[in-house]
Write an enzyme that holds these catalytic residues in place. Sequence first.
Site, PDB file in Angstrom:
ATOM      1  N   ASP A  19       0.838  -1.211   0.000  1.00  0.00           N
ATOM      2  CA  ASP A  19       0.000   0.000   0.000  1.00  0.00           C
ATOM      3  C   ASP A  19       0.868   1.254   0.000  1.00  0.00           C
ATOM      4  O   ASP A  19       2.008   1.235   0.462  1.00  0.00           O
ATOM      5  CB  ASP A  19      -0.905  -0.023   1.241  1.00  0.00           C
ATOM      6  CG  ASP A  19      -2.055   0.963   1.115  1.00  0.00           C
ATOM      7  OD1 ASP A  19      -2.349   1.420  -0.012  1.00  0.00           O
ATOM      8  OD2 ASP A  19      -2.659   1.293   2.150  1.00  0.00           O
ATOM      9  N   ASN A  67     -10.092  -2.859  -7.326  1.00  0.00           N
ATOM     10  CA  ASN A  67      -9.255  -1.883  -8.037  1.00  0.00           C
ATOM     11  C   ASN A  67      -9.800  -1.531  -9.441  1.00  0.00           C
ATOM     12  O   ASN A  67      -9.409  -0.512 -10.005  1.00  0.00           O
ATOM     13  CB  ASN A  67      -7.802  -2.370  -8.163  1.00  0.00           C
ATOM     14  CG  ASN A  67      -7.034  -2.330  -6.856  1.00  0.00           C
ATOM     15  OD1 ASN A  67      -6.090  -3.085  -6.655  1.00  0.00           O
ATOM     16  ND2 ASN A  67      -7.405  -1.443  -5.940  1.00  0.00           N
TER      17      ASN A  67
HETATM   18  C1  FPP Z   1      -1.766   0.200  -3.455  1.00  0.00           C
HETATM   19  O1  FPP Z   1      -1.345   1.532  -3.479  1.00  0.00           O
HETATM   20  C2  FPP Z   1      -1.193  -0.524  -4.570  1.00  0.00           C
HETATM   21  C3  FPP Z   1      -1.901  -1.041  -5.617  1.00  0.00           C
HETATM   22  C4  FPP Z   1      -3.364  -0.933  -5.729  1.00  0.00           C
HETATM   23  C5  FPP Z   1      -1.258  -1.720  -6.738  1.00  0.00           C
HETATM   24  C6  FPP Z   1       0.032  -2.425  -6.416  1.00  0.00           C
HETATM   25  C7  FPP Z   1       0.805  -2.474  -7.657  1.00  0.00           C
HETATM   26  C8  FPP Z   1       2.162  -2.423  -7.739  1.00  0.00           C
HETATM   27  C9  FPP Z   1       3.033  -2.437  -6.560  1.00  0.00           C
HETATM   28  C10 FPP Z   1       2.866  -2.326  -9.037  1.00  0.00           C
HETATM   29  C11 FPP Z   1       2.556  -3.382 -10.023  1.00  0.00           C
HETATM   30  C12 FPP Z   1       2.723  -4.758  -9.512  1.00  0.00           C
HETATM   31  C13 FPP Z   1       3.525  -5.673 -10.055  1.00  0.00           C
HETATM   32  C14 FPP Z   1       3.546  -7.035  -9.509  1.00  0.00           C
HETATM   33  C15 FPP Z   1       4.414  -5.360 -11.169  1.00  0.00           C
HETATM   34  P1  FPP Z   1      -2.432   2.680  -3.635  1.00  0.00           P
HETATM   35  O2  FPP Z   1      -2.453   3.096  -5.056  1.00  0.00           O
HETATM   36  O3  FPP Z   1      -3.750   2.253  -3.088  1.00  0.00           O
HETATM   37  O4  FPP Z   1      -1.769   3.789  -2.731  1.00  0.00           O
HETATM   38  P2  FPP Z   1      -2.525   4.917  -1.876  1.00  0.00           P
HETATM   39  O5  FPP Z   1      -3.328   4.194  -0.829  1.00  0.00           O
HETATM   40  O6  FPP Z   1      -1.389   5.707  -1.309  1.00  0.00           O
HETATM   41  O7  FPP Z   1      -3.372   5.693  -2.846  1.00  0.00           O
END
Ligand code: FPP
Length: 239
Positions: A19, A67
């Site tokens: 996250d 998502n």
């Molecule tokens: C949460 O951060 C993260 C995600 C919804 C996506 C995770 C994806 C990656 C780490 C990159 C792609 C993955 C791979 C395996 C190549 P958020 O966007 O919810 O962060 P926030 O809560 O700060 O908005």
Amino acid sequence: MSTSPSVPAPPRHIAIIMDGNGRWAASKGLPRIAGHERGAESVRTVTRECAALGVQFLTVYAFSTENWKRPKTEVDALMGLLEHFLHQELPTLMANNIRLRAIGRIHELPPGCRQTLADAIAKTAANTATTLVLALNYSARAEIVDAARSLCTEAAAARLDPATIDDSLFASHLYTRDLPDPDLLIRTSGEMRLSNFLLWQLSYTEIIVTQKPWPDFGPDDLHAAITEFHTRERRFGAL
Ligand code: FPP
């Protein structure tokens, strides 16, 4: 690799809720996708470190069923990033004997993504060190619903007596049927919730929440989490 001899024996299975990509980007005045790109770098670093430490299974929450509700530009960018990651990382997965797996409703992913994923899974299938499990289009409730549906189908066809359903039989219908439950769950960026991740499998898992956003999480943070994990007394409900 930054493997340190002071890191104690690793847990067999580490799961991570990655996250804070968006907040990391916002704090730097960058678009959200820059946070995801940097987050993909952390997946690379942490996977390699897990392989170096001898962690057998690493499961990362890369895309949840919820998502899809994000703006189309962000969803498309995440799918593109995943494909790019798989292409770029395949030689490293092979060189480090890392097997790739995926859990979730994979059949609902875009065709290009599915194809790249299937290809990487097939090419790494015989690798025997760490297994990297990508949770993609994953939700624990969907997984439990899918398991219930599969059991009901078996019962309706008279191939299964409902009276024989116990923990172990139920678990054998989950996406994780051939994986051990995680020993350690790490969540980055400070939120204290499970966000529909591995609800069945995390029943006795130790949870560590770090304040760092995922793009800043590196080998030293992994070592610190493993060290803290070793201070926990796991009783699995017993005295
Ligand atoms: C949460 O951060 C993260 C995600 C919804 C996506 C995770 C994806 C990656 C780490 C990159 C792609 C993955 C791979 C395996 C190549 P958020 O966007 O919810 O962060 P926030 O809560 O700060 O908005």
